[in-house]
Motif scaffolding. Structure first.
Motif, mmCIF file in Angstrom:
data_model
loop_
_atom_site.group_PDB
_atom_site.id
_atom_site.type_symbol
_atom_site.label_atom_id
_atom_site.label_comp_id
_atom_site.label_asym_id
_atom_site.label_seq_id
_atom_site.Cartn_x
_atom_site.Cartn_y
_atom_site.Cartn_z
ATOM 1 N N ARG A 94 -14.949 25.322 -29.036
ATOM 2 C CA ARG A 94 -15.971 26.029 -28.264
ATOM 3 C C ARG A 94 -16.223 25.428 -26.890
ATOM 4 O O ARG A 94 -16.572 26.148 -25.944
ATOM 5 C CB ARG A 94 -17.285 26.075 -29.048
ATOM 6 C CG ARG A 94 -17.288 27.154 -30.118
ATOM 7 C CD ARG A 94 -18.492 27.112 -31.026
ATOM 8 N NE ARG A 94 -19.779 27.220 -30.357
ATOM 9 C CZ ARG A 94 -20.937 27.358 -31.007
ATOM 10 N NH1 ARG A 94 -20.932 27.425 -32.338
ATOM 11 N NH2 ARG A 94 -22.078 27.437 -30.346
ATOM 12 N N ARG A 131 -11.660 23.922 -25.496
ATOM 13 C CA ARG A 131 -10.816 25.119 -25.445
ATOM 14 C C ARG A 131 -9.398 24.825 -24.954
ATOM 15 O O ARG A 131 -8.771 25.635 -24.278
ATOM 16 C CB ARG A 131 -11.480 26.201 -24.570
ATOM 17 C CG ARG A 131 -12.835 26.635 -25.092
ATOM 18 C CD ARG A 131 -13.449 27.734 -24.254
ATOM 19 N NE ARG A 131 -13.877 27.273 -22.951
ATOM 20 C CZ ARG A 131 -15.053 26.688 -22.721
ATOM 21 N NH1 ARG A 131 -15.918 26.499 -23.705
ATOM 22 N NH2 ARG A 131 -15.384 26.304 -21.510
ATOM 23 N N ASP A 148 -21.018 26.754 -23.365
ATOM 24 C CA ASP A 148 -20.621 27.254 -24.681
ATOM 25 C C ASP A 148 -19.946 28.621 -24.560
ATOM 26 O O ASP A 148 -20.376 29.480 -23.798
ATOM 27 C CB ASP A 148 -21.864 27.364 -25.563
ATOM 28 C CG ASP A 148 -21.521 27.630 -27.023
ATOM 29 O OD1 ASP A 148 -20.337 27.529 -27.394
ATOM 30 O OD2 ASP A 148 -22.459 27.950 -27.783
ATOM 31 N N GLU A 149 -18.863 28.793 -25.327
ATOM 32 C CA GLU A 149 -18.195 30.085 -25.423
ATOM 33 C C GLU A 149 -17.862 30.358 -26.882
ATOM 34 O O GLU A 149 -17.512 29.437 -27.619
ATOM 35 C CB GLU A 149 -16.902 30.113 -24.593
ATOM 36 C CG GLU A 149 -17.129 30.120 -23.098
ATOM 37 C CD GLU A 149 -15.820 30.312 -22.325
ATOM 38 O OE1 GLU A 149 -14.793 30.596 -22.981
ATOM 39 O OE2 GLU A 149 -15.840 30.157 -21.095
ATOM 40 N N CYS A 165 -15.895 31.321 -30.285
ATOM 41 C CA CYS A 165 -14.535 31.009 -30.726
ATOM 42 C C CYS A 165 -14.129 31.993 -31.816
ATOM 43 O O CYS A 165 -14.810 32.112 -32.840
ATOM 44 C CB CYS A 165 -14.466 29.574 -31.247
ATOM 45 S SG CYS A 165 -12.897 29.151 -32.027
#
Length: 307
Positions: free
Chosen positions: A103, A106, A156-157, A159
């Motif tokens: 997350r 990456r 934050d991204e 996943c």
């Protein structure tokens, strides 16, 4: 150089939105008398970010790079020890579990296995450089923790592999899982798919990850034992002492006897306190409650997809 070191450490649970991403956030203050330094060896672990104030450490990933005088260090998932020398300082540590790597970093974890680098000088990690500014003029754990949390929220991204990572990780930390075939079965992946997931998010092929878990269970037991005898600490999945010694050489680049003869002023104290407060002496052995709640739910869904 001295073998004395007073350690004051606090562990902080990450907020629920980060469940399964971090081991803990922790603040540690090291006080070494007389202006001296202490030396110890970090064991194989997941990825970490460590930010220092005051005196800055000298770190050397055995078989890899050396970093000296850095305020912010990054280590990738490791299968080797990190020898460090440290004086009086205050630091924050952030342990990234595989889901956290997915997350927040990456990148292909296998490409950064056994990495030790200064964040500001490594192009893949410069996005974390602002963490070096978290220290206030006066120590303030809560304010600094709030900065850490705000920072990770900002990068934050989502996943797409969250469920897969959770299942693999849950099986990996289960001491009953001793083979790649069993790990594959428990995670619901073919062996080939398991290999890809492990290299992408965990840093190593599944066979090595299982060996590392077995080894770390043994090493943690030895470090916490009052008498410190290897025979009682060796994991039941080892065939014999010679098998354990081969793994010890592979992971620590020394024999069990050589390791036991070294002073461990930092690690012994830190592992004991971590075990007392957090329930796990080593980062690789963490079993976050949320992880197993997620694993249970995912396994139920897989068994009964209509439920």
């Amino acid at each position: 150089m001295t073998e004395e070191c007073h350690i004051d450490v606090r562990f902080f649970a990450p907020p629920p939105e980060f469940d399964g991403c971090f081991t803990t956030f922790y603040r540690a203050t090291f006080t070494v008398p007389g202006g001296g330094t202490v030396t110890d060896h970090l064991q194989p672990e997941w990825a970490n970010l460590r930010v220092f104030s005051q005196d800055l450490p000298r770190a050397h990933m055995i078989g890899g790079s050396t970093v000296e005088g850095a305020r912010l260090l990054v280590t990738g998932p490791s299968s080797a020890p990190n020898r460090f020398e440290i004086a009086s300082t205050r630091m924050w540590g952030i342990g990234l579990l595989p889901l956290g790597w997915a997350r927040f970093v990456r990148l292909q974890a296998a490409d950064h296995a056994n990495l030790l680098a200064e964040v500001e000088k490594h192009p893949a990690f410069t996005c974390f450089a602002s963490l070096s500014n978290i220290f206030a003029n006066e120590p303030d754990d809560e304010a600094e923790l709030a900065q850490l949390i705000a920072f990770f929220r900002s990068i934050d991204e989502p996943c797409g592999d969250t469920d897969t990572i959770t299942l693999v990780h849950g099986a990996l930390v289960d001491p009953e899982v001793a083979s790649v075939a069993e790990l594959s079965k428990r995670s619901g992946l073919s062996v080939r798919a398991l290999e890809r997931v492990c290299r992408r998010h965990f840093g190593f092929p599944p066979k090595l990850l299982l060996r590392r878990q077995r080894f770390m269970r043994s090493l943690a037991t030895f470090m916490l034992a009052e008498q410190g005898q290897w025979k009682a600490a060796i994991d039941e999945h080892y065939h014999d002492h010679a098998h354990f010694t081969r793994d010890f050489r592979a992971f620590m680049h020394m024999t069990p006897r050589e390791y036991a003869a070294l002073p461990h002023p930092v690690l012994s104290a830190f592992m004991a306190e971590r075990k007392r407060i957090w329930g796990s002496p080593a980062q690789t052995l963490d079993k976050p409650d949320i992880l197993f709640k997620q694993v249970g739910a995912l396994e139920s869904e897989r068994a009964d997809p209509l439920s």
